[in-house]
Design a protein around this motif. Structure first.
Motif, PDB file in Angstrom:
ATOM      1  N   PRO A 176       7.805   2.552   4.579  1.00  0.00           N
ATOM      2  CA  PRO A 176       7.063   3.820   4.558  1.00  0.00           C
ATOM      3  C   PRO A 176       7.987   5.047   4.566  1.00  0.00           C
ATOM      4  O   PRO A 176       7.607   6.107   4.089  1.00  0.00           O
ATOM      5  N   LEU A 177       9.207   4.881   5.079  1.00  0.00           N
ATOM      6  CA  LEU A 177      10.163   6.000   5.052  1.00  0.00           C
ATOM      7  C   LEU A 177      10.588   6.346   3.622  1.00  0.00           C
ATOM      8  O   LEU A 177      11.134   7.419   3.373  1.00  0.00           O
ATOM      9  N   LEU A 178      10.340   5.429   2.676  1.00  0.00           N
ATOM     10  CA  LEU A 178      10.696   5.675   1.268  1.00  0.00           C
ATOM     11  C   LEU A 178       9.496   6.124   0.451  1.00  0.00           C
ATOM     12  O   LEU A 178       9.556   6.178  -0.781  1.00  0.00           O
ATOM     13  N   ARG A 179       8.383   6.423   1.118  1.00  0.00           N
ATOM     14  CA  ARG A 179       7.143   6.700   0.407  1.00  0.00           C
ATOM     15  C   ARG A 179       7.285   7.764  -0.698  1.00  0.00           C
ATOM     16  O   ARG A 179       6.772   7.561  -1.805  1.00  0.00           O
ATOM     17  N   PRO A 180       7.999   8.896  -0.455  1.00  0.00           N
ATOM     18  CA  PRO A 180       8.081   9.885  -1.535  1.00  0.00           C
ATOM     19  C   PRO A 180       8.638   9.283  -2.839  1.00  0.00           C
ATOM     20  O   PRO A 180       8.051   9.433  -3.904  1.00  0.00           O
ATOM     21  N   SER A 181       9.766   8.567  -2.731  1.00  0.00           N
ATOM     22  CA  SER A 181      10.342   7.969  -3.930  1.00  0.00           C
ATOM     23  C   SER A 181       9.440   6.873  -4.501  1.00  0.00           C
ATOM     24  O   SER A 181       9.218   6.808  -5.710  1.00  0.00           O
ATOM     25  N   LEU A 182       8.907   6.017  -3.634  1.00  0.00           N
ATOM     26  CA  LEU A 182       8.073   4.905  -4.115  1.00  0.00           C
ATOM     27  C   LEU A 182       6.823   5.429  -4.812  1.00  0.00           C
ATOM     28  O   LEU A 182       6.409   4.894  -5.846  1.00  0.00           O
ATOM     29  N   ALA A 183       6.206   6.475  -4.265  1.00  0.00           N
ATOM     30  CA  ALA A 183       4.979   7.012  -4.864  1.00  0.00           C
ATOM     31  C   ALA A 183       5.285   7.602  -6.239  1.00  0.00           C
ATOM     32  O   ALA A 183       4.512   7.422  -7.180  1.00  0.00           O
ATOM     33  N   ARG A 184       6.425   8.261  -6.382  1.00  0.00           N
ATOM     34  CA  ARG A 184       6.801   8.819  -7.701  1.00  0.00           C
ATOM     35  C   ARG A 184       6.939   7.703  -8.721  1.00  0.00           C
ATOM     36  O   ARG A 184       6.454   7.812  -9.846  1.00  0.00           O
ATOM     37  N   VAL A 185       7.623   6.621  -8.321  1.00  0.00           N
ATOM     38  CA  VAL A 185       7.885   5.540  -9.276  1.00  0.00           C
ATOM     39  C   VAL A 185       6.607   4.743  -9.565  1.00  0.00           C
ATOM     40  O   VAL A 185       6.337   4.377 -10.705  1.00  0.00           O
ATOM     41  N   ALA A 186       5.802   4.495  -8.545  1.00  0.00           N
ATOM     42  CA  ALA A 186       4.593   3.682  -8.737  1.00  0.00           C
ATOM     43  C   ALA A 186       3.514   4.445  -9.517  1.00  0.00           C
ATOM     44  O   ALA A 186       2.736   3.843 -10.254  1.00  0.00           O
ATOM     45  N   GLY A 187       3.489   5.756  -9.353  1.00  0.00           N
ATOM     46  CA  GLY A 187       2.483   6.553 -10.061  1.00  0.00           C
ATOM     47  C   GLY A 187       1.180   6.615  -9.292  1.00  0.00           C
ATOM     48  O   GLY A 187       0.961   5.848  -8.343  1.00  0.00           O
ATOM     49  N   PRO A 188       0.269   7.528  -9.705  1.00  0.00           N
ATOM     50  CA  PRO A 188      -0.940   7.809  -8.927  1.00  0.00           C
ATOM     51  C   PRO A 188      -1.966   6.662  -8.914  1.00  0.00           C
ATOM     52  O   PRO A 188      -2.798   6.609  -8.012  1.00  0.00           O
ATOM     53  N   GLY A 189      -1.883   5.737  -9.884  1.00  0.00           N
ATOM     54  CA  GLY A 189      -2.904   4.682  -9.934  1.00  0.00           C
ATOM     55  C   GLY A 189      -2.647   3.513  -8.984  1.00  0.00           C
ATOM     56  O   GLY A 189      -3.453   2.589  -8.900  1.00  0.00           O
ATOM     57  N   VAL A 190      -1.537   3.535  -8.250  1.00  0.00           N
ATOM     58  CA  VAL A 190      -1.156   2.381  -7.419  1.00  0.00           C
ATOM     59  C   VAL A 190      -1.181   2.777  -5.942  1.00  0.00           C
ATOM     60  O   VAL A 190      -0.492   3.715  -5.543  1.00  0.00           O
ATOM     61  N   SER A 191      -1.996   2.073  -5.114  1.00  0.00           N
ATOM     62  CA  SER A 191      -1.983   2.379  -3.674  1.00  0.00           C
ATOM     63  C   SER A 191      -0.782   1.714  -3.018  1.00  0.00           C
ATOM     64  O   SER A 191      -0.487   0.547  -3.288  1.00  0.00           O
ATOM     65  N   LEU A 192      -0.162   2.443  -2.111  1.00  0.00           N
ATOM     66  CA  LEU A 192       0.927   1.869  -1.311  1.00  0.00           C
ATOM     67  C   LEU A 192       0.351   1.531   0.060  1.00  0.00           C
ATOM     68  O   LEU A 192      -0.062   2.423   0.806  1.00  0.00           O
ATOM     69  N   ILE A 193       0.293   0.237   0.373  1.00  0.00           N
ATOM     70  CA  ILE A 193      -0.318  -0.208   1.629  1.00  0.00           C
ATOM     71  C   ILE A 193       0.756  -0.344   2.694  1.00  0.00           C
ATOM     72  O   ILE A 193       1.671  -1.158   2.575  1.00  0.00           O
ATOM     73  N   ASP A 194       0.615   0.438   3.748  1.00  0.00           N
ATOM     74  CA  ASP A 194       1.612   0.479   4.806  1.00  0.00           C
ATOM     75  C   ASP A 194       1.208  -0.537   5.876  1.00  0.00           C
ATOM     76  O   ASP A 194       0.150  -0.415   6.495  1.00  0.00           O
ATOM     77  N   SER A 195       2.071  -1.517   6.101  1.00  0.00           N
ATOM     78  CA  SER A 195       1.707  -2.553   7.070  1.00  0.00           C
ATOM     79  C   SER A 195       1.634  -1.996   8.498  1.00  0.00           C
ATOM     80  O   SER A 195       0.907  -2.529   9.341  1.00  0.00           O
ATOM     81  N   ALA A 196       2.338  -0.895   8.761  1.00  0.00           N
ATOM     82  CA  ALA A 196       2.268  -0.275  10.101  1.00  0.00           C
ATOM     83  C   ALA A 196       0.864   0.278  10.358  1.00  0.00           C
ATOM     84  O   ALA A 196       0.290   0.080  11.433  1.00  0.00           O
TER      85      ALA A 196
END
Lengths: 261, 261
Positions: A186-206
């Protein structure tokens, strides 16, 4: 501190879980144990990971916790049955909550990313398949993500490029959700969200494991009021770990103790 | 295996030292110990590093080694005096040989790169200053270099970019030599050489410590002929470590044993 909620992680990444839990169940006491002297777990063998996780849990049991939250994905992946077997209190790992959160959003193409150990264990993949056999599941180990998170590069052009290398093959399959199967991610969320794009949810296990814990405390026993205590036990407390802990918690941890397992 | 040369590292990076030594002293027996269950040392505290290094050395002493080579830079930086004090045999660390090699080339502007622990210890900086007070010394921790080396990205555009970030401030001072103060860093030589440019020597501490050991075996006791045995002891033997060991040695290690310290 009897009756605290015990949280265990290989390092300080699981403090994201502590932080989320405190926000939602502030009246509880917490005892956090980070096995910083022996981290990371993700690159080590199943036998070693299981031995370390049992050691760590025994330390928490000796401190009379009321519930054990295994925030470490690698330990959840390899040691949850062994921990449950020896535990005098209920045990909650991150795998099942993460899977439920991914499926709750309706995703039918899900990827899991994590340490080499977590991905190799197949724990997330099997749990997804059990819960929803029709869902397509892919997975990728991302060994550089933890060091990048610890370097503080969660929003950095280099992390974008590395995420592109690790995630592009998954994204090209038309993904709808990615389970962040490691407390650091989750600490990498800014970079991961840019690469994954708006159509992909990032599920945080925390977040997912926090929901599972909060669920347990609903009902008559909840809300005794007040603000509980927090103790943090680390097996090593180098400046580096203190710095990362501070970045996650937003302040210096009070009651930090170095313990030997 | 009595009378072997004992080599100790936190992980498998020190196999570069074993490989170099075998080439030059093939008749010797070697016992290599990699503390893979507890690596990395570089991000941990001085107290923990010293405790681990003493544990590891005691294992080698129990196996009747004739000489202890501390291939791990972080352990050399923090634990060499403690190891020397308890050792029944001579102890050679990487710091002094690395410093001698850097100065032998005539460099007057030298930088040291290594783990956070090695750089924070100031061990290289102090040794350079003692040996040549007129030499200007700079230093930088490079926490992503070990994970990049383990990822096999020693010759990779991303490693070039990260090296540029870590090394540019040092290079801009007009450097003549960089001491690679970590056993993993020689695996990044292609990228590091591109970024450093042709005017900067990269001093490999593995080569330097090998020279120091070979020096000791010159004279009447040397050259008993034949080819010695090699045993590798690891505290954890995950697939990952086996893969990296194979990449360094060029073949699967024979006589690999998992030990508990």
């Amino acid at each position: 501190m009897r009756e605290a909620i015990g949280i265990f992680d290989s390092g300080v990444g699981g403090l994201t879980v502590l932080k989320a839990l405190r926000k939602r169940l502030p009246e509880q006491d917490y005892l956090y144990l980070g096995d910083t002297a022996r981290l990371p777990y993700g690159s080590k063998s199943e036998t070693t990971i299981r031995r370390y996780a049992l050691n760590a849990a025994e330390h928490l049991f000796r401190n009379d916790i009321r519930l054990l939250v295994v925030a470490c994905n690698t330990a959840s992946a390899f040691a949850l049955p062994a921990l449950t077997e020896i535990s005098p209190v209920p045990v909650i790992g991150v795998i099942e909550p993460g899977v439920r959160a991914a499926l709750a959003g309706g995703a039918r193409k899900v990827a899991v990313i994590g340490t080499e150990g977590t991905i190799r264990s197949g724990a997330y993949q099997k749990a997804l398949h059990r819960a929803a056999p029709e869902v397509s599941v892919t997975a990728a180990p991302c060994p550089l993500f933890v060091p990048l998170a610890e370097e503080g590069w969660g929003d950095h052009p280099i992390t974008d490029q590395i995420a592109e290398i690790y995630l592009r093959p998954l994204l090209d399959t038309g993904l709808e959700a990615i389970i962040l199967g490691c407390t650091h991610y989750p600490l990498l969320r800014p970079s991961l969200a840019r690469v994954a794009g708006p159509g992909v949810s990032l599920i945080d296990s925390a977040t997912a494991v926090t929901d599972a814990v909060v669920q347990r405390f609903r009902g008559p026993s909840a809300g005794r009021g007040g603000v509980g205590q927090v103790a943090i036990h680390l097996t090593d407390a180098s400046d580096r770990f203190r710095r990362i802990a501070r970045a996650i918690l937003g302040s210096d941890p009070e009651h930090l103790e170095v313990v030997d397992l």
